[in-house]
Design a protein around this motif. Sequence first.
Motif, PDB file in Angstrom:
ATOM      1  N   ASN A  57       0.838  -1.205   0.000  1.00 36.04           N
ATOM      2  CA  ASN A  57       0.000   0.000   0.000  1.00 36.04           C
ATOM      3  C   ASN A  57       0.875   1.257   0.000  1.00 36.04           C
ATOM      4  N   VAL A  58       1.993   1.192   0.723  1.00 36.77           N
ATOM      5  CA  VAL A  58       2.917   2.334   0.774  1.00 36.77           C
ATOM      6  C   VAL A  58       3.425   2.631  -0.640  1.00 36.77           C
ATOM      7  N   GLU A  59       3.795   1.556  -1.337  1.00 35.95           N
ATOM      8  CA  GLU A  59       4.326   1.725  -2.698  1.00 35.95           C
ATOM      9  C   GLU A  59       3.269   2.364  -3.621  1.00 35.95           C
ATOM     10  N   TYR A  60       2.040   1.897  -3.489  1.00 39.63           N
ATOM     11  CA  TYR A  60       0.948   2.410  -4.325  1.00 39.63           C
ATOM     12  C   TYR A  60       0.757   3.920  -4.136  1.00 39.63           C
ATOM     13  N   TYR A  61       0.709   4.362  -2.876  1.00 36.68           N
ATOM     14  CA  TYR A  61       0.498   5.793  -2.640  1.00 36.68           C
ATOM     15  C   TYR A  61       1.728   6.596  -3.062  1.00 36.68           C
ATOM     16  N   ALA A  62       2.927   6.054  -2.756  1.00 35.74           N
ATOM     17  CA  ALA A  62       4.155   6.777  -3.111  1.00 35.74           C
ATOM     18  C   ALA A  62       4.249   6.962  -4.630  1.00 35.74           C
ATOM     19  N   GLN A  63       3.812   5.935  -5.380  1.00 36.91           N
ATOM     20  CA  GLN A  63       3.871   6.042  -6.846  1.00 36.91           C
ATOM     21  C   GLN A  63       3.044   7.232  -7.354  1.00 36.91           C
ATOM     22  N   ARG A  64       1.982   7.550  -6.649  1.00 26.35           N
ATOM     23  CA  ARG A  64       1.054   8.581  -7.109  1.00 26.35           C
ATOM     24  C   ARG A  64       1.319   9.965  -6.509  1.00 26.35           C
ATOM     25  N   ALA A  65       2.293  10.044  -5.593  1.00 26.28           N
ATOM     26  CA  ALA A  65       2.602  11.329  -4.953  1.00 26.28           C
ATOM     27  C   ALA A  65       3.459  12.198  -5.862  1.00 26.28           C
ATOM     28  N   TYR A  77      -2.481  -3.024  -9.368  1.00 27.72           N
ATOM     29  CA  TYR A  77      -2.365  -2.109  -8.227  1.00 27.72           C
ATOM     30  C   TYR A  77      -1.087  -1.276  -8.363  1.00 27.72           C
ATOM     31  N   THR A  78       0.062  -1.942  -8.209  1.00 25.88           N
ATOM     32  CA  THR A  78       1.316  -1.184  -8.339  1.00 25.88           C
ATOM     33  C   THR A  78       2.068  -1.516  -9.633  1.00 25.88           C
ATOM     34  N   ASP A  79       1.465  -2.361 -10.500  1.00 22.78           N
ATOM     35  CA  ASP A  79       2.222  -2.748 -11.701  1.00 22.78           C
ATOM     36  C   ASP A  79       1.834  -1.942 -12.938  1.00 22.78           C
TER      37      ASP A  79
END
Length: 424
Positions: A42-50, A394-396
């Motif tokens: 989940n951290v990676e997902y939000y960081a990708q969009r910041a 999700y993150t891919d």
Amino acid sequence: MKQNNLFTPLCVGKFDLSHRIVLAPLTRIRADEDTLAPTKLNVEYYAQRATPGGLLISEAVYISPEGMPIWSIYKNIKENGGQAPGIWTSGQVQGWKMVTKAVHSKGGLISCQLLHAGRVAQPEIAQHPLVKGTDLPIPSVSSSAIPITPLDEKGNDYNWDQKSVTPRALETQEIARICSDYRLAAINALEAGFDLIELHAAHGYLIEQFLCDGVNTRDDKYGGSIKNRARILFEVIETLIDVVGEERLGIRLSPVDNDPITKQPNQIYFGVVHSKPELSYEYVISKLSDYNLAYLLLTEPRVGVLSNIPGKDNTFEVPSGNYKYREIYQGTLIGAGGFTPLTARKALSEGNYDLIAFGRWFLSNPDLPERIKNGYKLNVYDRDTFYGGNEIGYTDYPDYKSLSKMNKKRYKLISQSSIGRSLS
Ligand SMILES: Cc1cc2nc3c(=O)[nH]c(=O)nc-3n(C[C@H](O)[C@H](O)[C@H](O)COP(=O)(O)O)c2cc1C
């Protein structure tokens, strides 16, 4: 390229935003199933969009198990599991701390969307190890003891194949306890490092189950007139303001409207129906205007079709319906629901909204602001992986830079100007 108004800076509450492209709140059901806390994924997902000066709104975060659905209505969750996150334990706060830290380290801001789902929550959560044997409140409660009545296939609601539970009507004196659950969640959200809090008062959940006269049949001070039906909303708002202050609070509403073609209400969530929606929303929105809130986020009524006709995303072609509220709301307005980069710019230039929240396009394009700025093609989203599962869907989703290095592209691409015409 002509100056793109989505990149004009704006001050929201006490925060300086460098652009107007917001991540809409998106439930993705990928929290840890044992702790109901965010994970590294989940951290990676939000960081990708910041992005520096960009605003993200978290997925719906549950204030207590009482308001928590199981979400097994979705096939992928039934088959692969998954849960939504909460914010009532210290483990959950620690999980959210990792998320906010990652967003802040990229210069971004993040708002925590707080939710109590009311009668949409199911009693099964009482068996969860975090809840069993505790005295935490459990589902389901609502304004009145009326279960969700699914609408027909052509109607305006989710395909509700879960057994509807008849909720317990909250006692008059219990509303104070609901407010204190929101208070604790807001305190926890601040401790977790969120910049803002958003009260989810939309989409047929607890607060809307009070606002609408189709569900709320109470005869105490929380039922009857619209002033009474909106009382819980304003009591929760006052509670949250007490914790975070007006300038760090956002509210989400989903005003109901009639479809210009069918003349039927085009936004009904979980069977929540209003007899005179315009009057209710005019009352609520003009009263919200008396506060100095960070923002008011309005769902466009057209997104009702989003959940009704899964194969066809005609949301992007239905005209907007919330513009009338601009006249009665003086603060910062965020619009969400069926926007394309082009219609978002139009909405801003016509002065109807100040910011636009993108859901599905931000879900599938981690670098959405960059793509919009440069007019790059967008990755097309995959509905099957919206809810539950793992990093797939999700993150891919690749950012634009990595696309050229990929031999085989997992996701289709679409040009920004064709959205609304060629999506199927
Ligand atoms: C997968 C998915 C999950 C969503 N979860 C939430 C949520 O947790 N809270 C919320 O307020 N809205 C939620 N929404 C609604 C979005 O915030 C947004 O209004 C919707 O996607 C329409 O915008 P779009 O056309 O840009 O996708 C969700 C929508 C999708 C597609």
